[in-house]
Design a protein around this motif. Sequence first.
Motif, short mmCIF file in Angstrom:
data_model
loop_
_atom_site.label_atom_id
_atom_site.label_comp_id
_atom_site.label_asym_id
_atom_site.label_seq_id
_atom_site.Cartn_x
_atom_site.Cartn_y
_atom_site.Cartn_z
N PRO A 1 -39.80 -10.89 5.99
CA PRO A 1 -41.02 -10.08 6.06
C PRO A 1 -42.27 -10.94 5.82
CG PRO A 1 -39.67 -9.45 4.17
CD PRO A 1 -38.95 -10.53 4.88
N LEU A 2 -43.36 -10.51 6.43
CA LEU A 2 -44.62 -11.20 6.27
C LEU A 2 -45.49 -10.49 5.25
CD1 LEU A 2 -45.36 -11.88 10.04
CD2 LEU A 2 -44.44 -13.47 8.35
N ALA A 3 -46.25 -11.26 4.51
CA ALA A 3 -47.19 -10.72 3.53
C ALA A 3 -48.50 -11.48 3.70
CB ALA A 3 -46.66 -10.89 2.11
N GLY A 4 -49.52 -10.79 4.16
CA GLY A 4 -50.79 -11.48 4.40
C GLY A 4 -50.61 -12.52 5.47
N THR A 5 -50.87 -13.78 5.12
CA THR A 5 -50.76 -14.87 6.10
C THR A 5 -49.50 -15.70 5.94
OG1 THR A 5 -52.00 -16.35 4.66
CG2 THR A 5 -53.27 -15.07 6.27
N GLY A 6 -48.57 -15.26 5.10
CA GLY A 6 -47.37 -16.05 4.87
C GLY A 6 -46.12 -15.20 4.79
N LEU A 7 -45.05 -15.84 4.35
CA LEU A 7 -43.77 -15.16 4.17
C LEU A 7 -43.76 -14.43 2.85
CD1 LEU A 7 -41.42 -18.05 5.34
CD2 LEU A 7 -42.41 -16.21 6.71
N TRP A 8 -43.10 -13.28 2.80
CA TRP A 8 -43.04 -12.51 1.57
C TRP A 8 -42.15 -13.24 0.57
CZ3 TRP A 8 -40.32 -9.94 -2.10
CH2 TRP A 8 -41.03 -8.98 -2.84
N SER A 9 -42.65 -13.37 -0.63
CA SER A 9 -41.89 -14.06 -1.67
C SER A 9 -42.17 -13.43 -3.02
CB SER A 9 -42.22 -15.55 -1.70
OG SER A 9 -43.57 -15.75 -2.08
N ARG B 1 -40.61 -1.26 -0.83
CA ARG B 1 -41.84 -2.03 -0.97
C ARG B 1 -43.05 -1.32 -0.39
NH1 ARG B 1 -43.86 -5.58 2.80
NH2 ARG B 1 -45.59 -6.77 2.01
N ALA B 2 -42.88 -0.65 0.73
CA ALA B 2 -44.00 -0.01 1.42
C ALA B 2 -43.59 1.38 1.89
CB ALA B 2 -44.43 -0.87 2.61
N PRO B 3 -43.45 2.33 0.94
CA PRO B 3 -43.02 3.67 1.33
C PRO B 3 -43.98 4.32 2.32
CG PRO B 3 -43.46 3.53 -1.05
CD PRO B 3 -43.77 2.21 -0.45
N GLY B 4 -43.46 5.27 3.04
CA GLY B 4 -44.28 5.97 4.03
C GLY B 4 -44.00 5.44 5.42
N ASP B 5 -44.98 5.61 6.28
CA ASP B 5 -44.82 5.22 7.67
C ASP B 5 -45.33 3.82 7.97
OD1 ASP B 5 -43.70 7.67 8.24
OD2 ASP B 5 -45.61 8.58 8.78
N ARG B 6 -45.63 3.07 6.94
CA ARG B 6 -46.18 1.73 7.13
C ARG B 6 -45.10 0.78 7.65
NH1 ARG B 6 -48.26 -1.57 2.15
NH2 ARG B 6 -48.34 -3.56 3.17
N LEU B 7 -45.42 0.06 8.71
CA LEU B 7 -44.47 -0.89 9.29
C LEU B 7 -44.49 -2.19 8.51
CD1 LEU B 7 -45.22 -0.40 13.08
CD2 LEU B 7 -43.30 0.51 11.78
N THR B 8 -43.36 -2.88 8.51
CA THR B 8 -43.27 -4.19 7.89
C THR B 8 -43.08 -5.22 9.00
OG1 THR B 8 -42.29 -3.29 5.88
CG2 THR B 8 -41.95 -5.63 6.29
N ASP B 9 -44.07 -6.09 9.15
CA ASP B 9 -43.96 -7.16 10.13
C ASP B 9 -43.01 -8.23 9.58
OD1 ASP B 9 -45.77 -6.00 11.93
OD2 ASP B 9 -47.48 -6.94 10.92
N TYR B 10 -42.30 -8.90 10.48
CA TYR B 10 -41.38 -9.95 10.05
C TYR B 10 -41.21 -10.98 11.15
CZ TYR B 10 -37.86 -7.48 12.85
OH TYR B 10 -37.17 -6.89 13.88
#
Length: 122
Positions: free
Chosen positions: A19-27, A52-61
């Motif tokens: 998964p991505l977080a901001g401009t980098g990899l989620w850590s 981590r992100a409940p609801g309809d929010r997508l997680t980019d990866y």
Amino acid sequence: MGDPRALVGEMRRAVLLVPLAGTGLWSARFGGVRWVCAFTDETALAHFAVRRAPGDRLTDYVALLGARIVDEILPTLDVPAGLALDIASKDGAMFFPPVTGIVADAAAVDSGVAVEGAGYGR
């Protein structure tokens, strides 16, 4: 439990979803180590995303080979870094710490090798 060398080999050959977080990899940081989190499939990633992100929010990866993560990405980080695999899985997570035989020698905390250009000092 399995053969640890075989598990490392499987991780290195696997395409992992990170998964991505901001401009980098989620850590996450724990125990003095920065753990880059990766998942073996979309179901495992979805379990993580729901927590981590409940609801309809997508997680980019991004999809990366495990070998690329441990050989190329982890050594560029500014602290000891390992790989945390499937951290939201019912079957349990697997952790690949920053040690010789898992990450590049320049990034292994137990190698005693000080390589110029490594992401952190010894």
